[in-house]
Design an enzyme around this catalytic site. Sequence first.
Site, PDB file in Angstrom:
ATOM      1  N   HIS A  92      26.027  78.080 -39.032  1.00  0.00           N
ATOM      2  CA  HIS A  92      26.438  76.683 -39.494  1.00  0.00           C
ATOM      3  C   HIS A  92      27.840  76.313 -39.079  1.00  0.00           C
ATOM      4  O   HIS A  92      28.688  77.019 -38.885  1.00  0.00           O
ATOM      5  CB  HIS A  92      26.324  76.688 -41.146  1.00  0.00           C
ATOM      6  N   GLU A 100      21.750  70.590 -35.560  1.00  0.00           N
ATOM      7  CA  GLU A 100      22.726  69.659 -36.551  1.00  0.00           C
ATOM      8  C   GLU A 100      23.919  69.033 -35.667  1.00  0.00           C
ATOM      9  O   GLU A 100      24.851  69.767 -35.558  1.00  0.00           O
ATOM     10  CB  GLU A 100      23.237  70.618 -37.669  1.00  0.00           C
ATOM     11  N   GLY A 132      27.363  65.586 -43.529  1.00  0.00           N
ATOM     12  CA  GLY A 132      28.100  64.955 -44.653  1.00  0.00           C
ATOM     13  C   GLY A 132      28.723  63.758 -44.536  1.00  0.00           C
ATOM     14  O   GLY A 132      29.522  63.378 -45.322  1.00  0.00           O
ATOM     15  N   SER A 181      23.105  64.520 -42.736  1.00  0.00           N
ATOM     16  CA  SER A 181      22.831  63.497 -43.542  1.00  0.00           C
ATOM     17  C   SER A 181      21.290  62.880 -43.624  1.00  0.00           C
ATOM     18  O   SER A 181      21.200  61.758 -43.748  1.00  0.00           O
ATOM     19  CB  SER A 181      23.746  62.066 -42.978  1.00  0.00           C
ATOM     20  N   GLY A 226      21.458  68.885 -46.603  1.00  0.00           N
ATOM     21  CA  GLY A 226      22.845  69.283 -47.326  1.00  0.00           C
ATOM     22  C   GLY A 226      23.172  68.587 -48.749  1.00  0.00           C
ATOM     23  O   GLY A 226      22.561  68.653 -49.773  1.00  0.00           O
TER      24      GLY A 226
HETATM   25  P1  PGA Z   1      24.179  67.051 -44.857  1.00  0.00           P
HETATM   26  O1  PGA Z   1      24.492  68.686 -44.676  1.00  0.00           O
HETATM   27  O2  PGA Z   1      22.889  66.837 -45.136  1.00  0.00           O
HETATM   28  O3  PGA Z   1      25.147  66.895 -46.235  1.00  0.00           O
HETATM   29  O4  PGA Z   1      24.873  66.349 -43.859  1.00  0.00           O
HETATM   30  C1  PGA Z   1      23.561  69.146 -43.558  1.00  0.00           C
HETATM   31  C2  PGA Z   1      24.088  70.664 -43.346  1.00  0.00           C
HETATM   32  O5  PGA Z   1      25.338  70.755 -43.376  1.00  0.00           O
HETATM   33  O6  PGA Z   1      23.230  71.291 -43.182  1.00  0.00           O
END
Ligand code: PGA
Length: 236
Positions: free
Chosen positions: A87, A158, A164, A195, A216
């Site tokens: 990650h 990602e 985020g 997101s 997330g």
């Molecule tokens: P997010 O996180 O949906 O808050 O962007 C995704 C992740 O970090 O796996």
Amino acid sequence: MKRDFLIALNIKNNLIDEKVYFENLKESELKSIIFPSFLQLKDVFFDKNRKIELGVQDLQIDNLTITGEVKACDLKQFDVKYSIVGHSERRYKLFETSEVVSKKITESLDNKITPVLCVGELEQTENIKLVFEFLDSQIKESLGNCFNRQKDIILAYEPVFAIGTGVSCDIEHIESVIDYIKDNYNFNEVLYGGSVNVNNCKEIYNIKNLDGFLIGSASLDYNKINKIYDLIENEK
Ligand code: PGA
């Protein structure tokens, strides 16, 4: 015809009220995995209402005695079936290298835990060729000796700039990357993360080659996940 679609919930270092969470989470026809904090792994494992499979957000690179780490063989006792590896928060905030990521993939596979390998470029660029080049080297280095085991691995694309923020990556960009990965690699499933939320999930779901989401922030609220289930289940 509805396609198989995976919903992976990355709870990160947050705590949930797992009793309330699983009592209220919808029983969905979509295959789903929850990645809770290690502090709640046992609670989630024992929760009778749990409707989804269990994964971990990290695991140690081998079977040695290492202070502060968690061994893959011990995770098996809690029926852990998946592990997030590589990650971006670990790569960039904890300086985890692709070499370490590749060792975690090996450890995971050796213990019959399916790795969910996260990759993604740091910054937004119009130059898609640069993105492909970046992803090629990150995927190759992260897979290491497991390059030929792509069929046993889930890939999560990602883009770091979308994580985020509440704003997902541009749809055409996600689509180009997913197509590129599907054309050039052989992963079991290819997910998008960054997101994903109630407002954008339908549009991202409609990227035809996409196999699922890694979610997330929205995963902390079972109402949002129930809504995402509903929206996707209603799409054809
Ligand atoms: P997010 O996180 O949906 O808050 O962007 C995704 C992740 O970090 O796996």
